[in-house]
Scaffold this motif. Sequence first.
Motif, PDB file in Angstrom:
ATOM      1  N   PHE A 257       0.720  -1.431   0.113  1.00 63.27           N
ATOM      2  CA  PHE A 257       0.082  -0.010  -0.152  1.00 63.27           C
ATOM      3  C   PHE A 257       0.871   1.171   0.034  1.00 63.27           C
ATOM      4  N   ALA A 258       2.247   1.089   0.085  1.00 63.33           N
ATOM      5  CA  ALA A 258       3.066   2.395   0.207  1.00 63.33           C
ATOM      6  C   ALA A 258       3.068   3.009  -1.230  1.00 63.33           C
ATOM      7  N   GLY A 259       3.364   4.369  -1.137  1.00 63.74           N
ATOM      8  CA  GLY A 259       3.528   5.088  -2.440  1.00 63.74           C
ATOM      9  C   GLY A 259       2.618   5.068  -3.220  1.00 63.74           C
ATOM     10  N   LEU A 260       1.133   4.680  -3.114  1.00 60.92           N
ATOM     11  CA  LEU A 260       0.072   4.617  -3.810  1.00 60.92           C
ATOM     12  C   LEU A 260      -0.692   5.745  -3.364  1.00 60.92           C
ATOM     13  N   ASP A 261      -1.556   6.106  -4.241  1.00 59.34           N
ATOM     14  CA  ASP A 261      -2.567   7.119  -4.093  1.00 59.34           C
ATOM     15  C   ASP A 261      -4.028   6.715  -3.666  1.00 59.34           C
ATOM     16  N   LEU A 262      -3.945   6.199  -2.327  1.00 57.71           N
ATOM     17  CA  LEU A 262      -5.072   5.559  -1.873  1.00 57.71           C
ATOM     18  C   LEU A 262      -4.956   5.800  -0.275  1.00 57.71           C
ATOM     19  N   VAL A 263      -5.876   5.497   0.244  1.00 62.40           N
ATOM     20  CA  VAL A 263      -5.977   5.211   1.806  1.00 62.40           C
ATOM     21  C   VAL A 263      -6.701   3.911   2.311  1.00 62.40           C
ATOM     22  N   ILE A 264      -6.391   3.332   3.531  1.00 62.28           N
ATOM     23  CA  ILE A 264      -7.123   2.318   3.954  1.00 62.28           C
ATOM     24  C   ILE A 264      -7.884   2.841   4.873  1.00 62.28           C
ATOM     25  N   VAL A 265      -9.096   2.442   4.943  1.00 59.14           N
ATOM     26  CA  VAL A 265     -10.426   2.842   5.592  1.00 59.14           C
ATOM     27  C   VAL A 265     -10.663   1.735   6.831  1.00 59.14           C
ATOM     28  N   PRO A 266     -10.232   2.449   8.009  1.00 60.75           N
ATOM     29  CA  PRO A 266     -10.490   1.361   9.206  1.00 60.75           C
ATOM     30  C   PRO A 266     -11.953   1.212   9.443  1.00 60.75           C
ATOM     31  N   PRO A 267     -12.448   0.162   9.987  1.00 57.03           N
ATOM     32  CA  PRO A 267     -11.583  -0.696  10.646  1.00 57.03           C
ATOM     33  C   PRO A 267     -10.978  -1.845   9.646  1.00 57.03           C
TER      34      PRO A 267
ATOM     35  N   GLU B  92      -2.881  -6.469  -7.111  1.00 62.64           N
ATOM     36  CA  GLU B  92      -1.718  -7.191  -7.905  1.00 62.64           C
ATOM     37  C   GLU B  92      -0.320  -7.292  -6.803  1.00 62.64           C
ATOM     38  N   GLY B  93      -0.402  -6.198  -5.952  1.00 65.47           N
ATOM     39  CA  GLY B  93       0.848  -6.113  -5.097  1.00 65.47           C
ATOM     40  C   GLY B  93       0.785  -6.749  -4.042  1.00 65.47           C
ATOM     41  N   VAL B  94      -0.450  -7.439  -3.487  1.00 65.66           N
ATOM     42  CA  VAL B  94      -0.400  -8.460  -2.075  1.00 65.66           C
ATOM     43  C   VAL B  94       0.787  -9.486  -2.416  1.00 65.66           C
ATOM     44  N   PRO B  95       1.363  -9.643  -1.291  1.00 58.30           N
ATOM     45  CA  PRO B  95       2.581 -10.399  -1.499  1.00 58.30           C
ATOM     46  C   PRO B  95       2.026 -11.911  -1.409  1.00 58.30           C
ATOM     47  N   ASP B  96       2.748 -12.862  -2.196  1.00 56.80           N
ATOM     48  CA  ASP B  96       2.720 -14.202  -2.195  1.00 56.80           C
ATOM     49  C   ASP B  96       2.995 -14.570  -0.549  1.00 56.80           C
ATOM     50  N   PRO B  97       2.350 -15.764   0.007  1.00 55.49           N
ATOM     51  CA  PRO B  97       1.181 -16.533  -0.495  1.00 55.49           C
ATOM     52  C   PRO B  97      -0.080 -15.973  -0.094  1.00 55.49           C
ATOM     53  N   LEU B  98      -0.331 -14.832  -0.030  1.00 55.24           N
ATOM     54  CA  LEU B  98      -1.494 -14.302   0.535  1.00 55.24           C
ATOM     55  C   LEU B  98      -2.503 -14.250  -0.775  1.00 55.24           C
ATOM     56  N   ARG B  99      -3.799 -14.264  -0.705  1.00 55.54           N
ATOM     57  CA  ARG B  99      -4.547 -13.891  -1.556  1.00 55.54           C
ATOM     58  C   ARG B  99      -5.696 -12.895  -1.495  1.00 55.54           C
ATOM     59  N   ALA B 100      -5.834 -12.151  -2.280  1.00 58.73           N
ATOM     60  CA  ALA B 100      -6.724 -10.856  -2.141  1.00 58.73           C
ATOM     61  C   ALA B 100      -8.122 -10.971  -2.958  1.00 58.73           C
TER      62      ALA B 100
END
Length: 218
Positions: free
Chosen positions: A99-109, A134-142
């Motif tokens: 999520f770093a360096g991208l034009d976005l925000v995570i909305v809690p919770p 696309e950038g979620v690291p292996d072996p995670l699945r989004a």
Amino acid sequence: MQYLDLTVRYPPSWRHPMHRYLDDAPDAERSRMLAWNLSAGDLTHALFHVVADREPYVAALDGVDSVERYDVTALDDGSFYVFVRERTGERLARFAAAFAGLDLVIVPPLTYLPGGRLRFEVVGEAGALRSVVEGVPDPLRADVERVGEYDHADAGAASLTGRQRAALDAGLEVGYYDVPRTGGVDDVAAALGCAPSTASDHLRKAEAALVRRARAEE
């Protein structure tokens, strides 16, 4: 302004010990990370709201080597807040890097659920949102649950606990919501395998949450 409702699935080897606790403890429903701070070098500070039996949860937290200290505040409904200071592990750092360096925000919770699931919303530009998936690291699945124009009034869609959702499902199945009603609280309790008073409590809280959300959307 676009948003994604994401569910990230962690394999057992990647789950934090307290996320694994949600799988193993029958009375643990969810843990919601309400706020966090990753800026303190190799430390993470986070505030959680937890729906679980407090004493066993705290005992499990005591056994997590990376946790340096914590503070627990009990609530009247049996849930509790936990403020945690923890050493930032490599896996959390890799997840945050998506999520770093991208034009976005995570909305809690960020809601941790049994089965290694983490559910949350991300708001930003369409291209940045695609990069997250696309950038979620292996072996995670989004998995993208929903996508569209962001509307804060819709943010309560995932606000029910697992047991509250199960109570509503049971109510539908046994006829509790039929008109005229063909099933009662005792039938819901039997479907859930709990006491009628517990089933009634789950139903009332779920219904109250849905009413508040409906009023917010008017």
